[in-house]
Design an enzyme around this catalytic site. Sequence first.
Site: not given
Ligand code: CDT
Length: 369
Positions: A64, A147, A217
């Site tokens: 990402e 996203k 992500c």
């Molecule tokens: N970049 C991204 O979406 N990170 C989130 C951080 C944690 S939120 C539970 C992820 O889901 O990995």
Amino acid sequence: MGSVQTNDGASAGLTADSTRKVIVAGAQLGAINVDTPRSEGIQRMLKLMDDAHSQKAKLIVYPEIAPVTFFPRHILEGEELEQYFEREVDGDPTQSTNLKPLFDKAREYKMDMYLGYAECTGDEHVHYNTCVYYSGQIDKVVSKYRKVHLPGTFEPYERKDATNQLEKRYFKPGDLGFEAFRAPNLVPDALTKKSGAKLNEPDTLGKGDPIVGMIICNDRRWPEAWRAYGLQGVELMLCGYNTTAWAPELLGVNSKVPTKEKTKTEALFHNKLCVTYNSYANSCFSINVAKCGMEDGKYPLIGGSCIVDCDGEVVAEASTEEDELIVAEIDLGMCRRGKEKVFAFEKHRRIEHYGRISEQTGVREPEFL
Ligand code: CDT
């Protein structure tokens, strides 16, 4: 698909003569700091692509927002923020100044590429957390995904040292939905329109060009996203991520795992849990790729990049938190077993009971007794 071996009962659907084998790669990136020049990030990505090419990979998946630091943790505005976004030229990311070398090399290698970047649209100047699927064979951006599930907050946390995740502030939720697409020529002998073959017939299912889905992500934590692709017959899911290993305001603190080190182990566990289970439940392979390591000496991101098969087994996994290529030969023909047996959706799903999933966002508890 060839004959089903019945002698050991273990290989239904997995045949030696499958023509749906393809070598794929995940290009994990180590830390990219605030002061790391974008050009350095791109050079590191190109080096991983060289490596993928030398290992005969036909597809490379990057993380990402790949070429820059994970900037949504910082409070930014104006040019300080805008510098992280890529500007497409007339809607064409292949001509974006920063990203062009990646598309050029993918074209040269005839390699397909999932590329994640922060997108600034032309006229409307809207920001999205975006990825594209580029076919190096036909020199075309075949699909774009923005996203949908943006984690974190719009306003920064009050505690000064808290790690923010300001994706709700910097990006609009994706507006392109979960649209699967076919990756042209990724496997040989795929059925095409020209063949006159009929779509969705028992003998043509899983025989066209590979069906691909993209998420970014946090989306991987939501089974709804996977199932939306599963219902389109997805065979290969692609996911880039930046996942913080330590952010108590964002993640809460688990009383079982109160130390920083254990929290990282937990974050890695949850990453693997999501991608293995959802690959199994949709009978698809997945390529999951991290940007990781300690950014700016104080923001830890997990690694754990992995390629998962359609049974939910990890078939390749990164062992470092640095730039590292993971490679596997995968056989998309294997997806048929799950799609035709345990997860034969048309036989077993009961949509009359699933209404809440699309009608309701938050929890509504049953009446008190
Ligand atoms: N970049 C991204 O979406 N990170 C989130 C951080 C944690 S939120 C539970 C992820 O889901 O990995």
